[in-house]
Write a protein that holds these residues in place. Structure first.
Motif, short mmCIF file in Angstrom:
data_model
loop_
_atom_site.label_atom_id
_atom_site.label_comp_id
_atom_site.label_asym_id
_atom_site.label_seq_id
_atom_site.Cartn_x
_atom_site.Cartn_y
_atom_site.Cartn_z
N ARG A 12 111.82 -83.67 -53.28
CA ARG A 12 111.67 -84.72 -54.28
C ARG A 12 111.73 -84.16 -55.69
O ARG A 12 112.30 -84.77 -56.60
N THR A 30 115.29 -83.67 -56.63
CA THR A 30 116.18 -84.84 -56.59
C THR A 30 115.65 -86.02 -57.40
O THR A 30 116.13 -86.29 -58.49
N THR A 31 114.65 -86.70 -56.89
CA THR A 31 114.24 -87.97 -57.47
C THR A 31 113.03 -87.91 -58.39
O THR A 31 112.78 -88.85 -59.14
N GLU A 32 112.25 -86.82 -58.33
CA GLU A 32 111.03 -86.73 -59.13
C GLU A 32 110.97 -85.37 -59.83
O GLU A 32 110.17 -84.50 -59.48
N ALA A 39 109.12 -81.51 -48.29
CA ALA A 39 109.34 -82.85 -48.84
C ALA A 39 109.04 -82.91 -50.33
O ALA A 39 109.77 -83.54 -51.11
N GLY A 59 113.67 -88.93 -48.10
CA GLY A 59 112.79 -87.81 -48.43
C GLY A 59 112.33 -86.98 -47.25
O GLY A 59 111.28 -86.33 -47.32
N SER A 64 109.82 -81.42 -42.29
CA SER A 64 109.80 -81.73 -43.72
C SER A 64 108.41 -81.61 -44.32
O SER A 64 108.25 -81.51 -45.53
N THR A 90 118.57 -89.21 -49.48
CA THR A 90 117.70 -88.71 -50.54
C THR A 90 116.47 -89.59 -50.69
O THR A 90 115.35 -89.10 -50.82
N ARG A 91 116.67 -90.89 -50.67
CA ARG A 91 115.55 -91.82 -50.81
C ARG A 91 114.54 -91.68 -49.67
O ARG A 91 113.34 -91.82 -49.87
#
Length: 226
Positions: free
Chosen positions: A186, A189-191, A182, A149, A104, A146-147
């Protein structure tokens, strides 16, 4: 750095996939002996980059830009501690389980030589889906994965050949940017605000991920390179 196992999946009928035939190839198991690796063709018409490996949902999986999926054994070990259960090589549906390689943390466009012949190029991280969640049998798995990463990496085949468990893995090229798997994961997905940053990876990035980043920049600005 070494290849611990090569994992292949056969079509399996399940009740948790929306694939039209109700089949999935996510249940991958280590195999003995050499496995042929080659570019499988465009997404939708091509399947896995590994001979004998099933890709049943060609809408979302397979094809040249995600021909091979790799995951570090160290990440599986970490998940074993969190989940309190044993996770065999291939448990996450990965084709390659590695040791000593920060999968990753690999750069988009980084190239690995596995054994004497095969060269693979990192394209993007793996996005979890409900088939993955149901296969693993963990509640809220998509959110949890997902969290974390640490998605592992999809790769395209640059030089075909045969690989087997125990082959050494060498990083033979690292591009001049800082976009890791990584970071790209992110961003997708989250950022989402990181999407402009991934553009510096250019054509090495999976085409769908590259198009998504470009669309974000076109709408919100902040582009860098590519």
């Amino acid at each position: 750095m070494e290849l611990l196992s090569v994992n292949l999946g056969r079509p399996k009928a399940v009740d948790y996939t929306d694939q039209p035939q109700g089949l999935t190839g996510i249940d991958k198991r280590p195999v003995d002996g050499p496995v042929r690796v080659a570019a499988p063709g465009p997404k939708g018409s091509g399947a896995s980059g590994l001979a004998g490996d099933a890709v049943c949902d060609l809408r979302h999986h397979g094809g040249d830009d995600q021909a091979v999926y790799a995951l570090a054994r160290e990440d599986l070990d970490d998940w074993e501690g969190e989940l309190g259960r044993t996770l065999a090589n291939g448990a996450f549906g990965e084709n390659l389980t590695t040791r000593g390689l920060d999968v990753s943390g690999a750069l988009i466009g980084e190239r690995w030589r596995i054994g004497p012949d095969v060269v693979l190029e990192v394209t993007c991280g793996r996005i979890p889906c409900r088939t993955f969640q149901a296969h693993l049998g963990e509640r809220a798995w998509v959110r949890r994965f997902t969290r974390k990463g640490a998605p592992g990496a999809y790769l395209r085949v640059i030089e075909p050949g045969e690989i087997r468990a125990g082959d050494p893995v060498r990083i033979v090229y690292r591009p001049d940017h800082d976009v890791t798997v990584a970071v790209q994961f992110r961003a997708e997905t989250t950022e989402r605000e990181l999407l402009p940053r991934v553009l510096v990876a250019g054509a090495a990035l999976h085409p769908e991920a590259l198009a998504e980043a470009r669309a974000y920049v076109a709408k919100y600005g902040g582009g860098q390179g590519a």
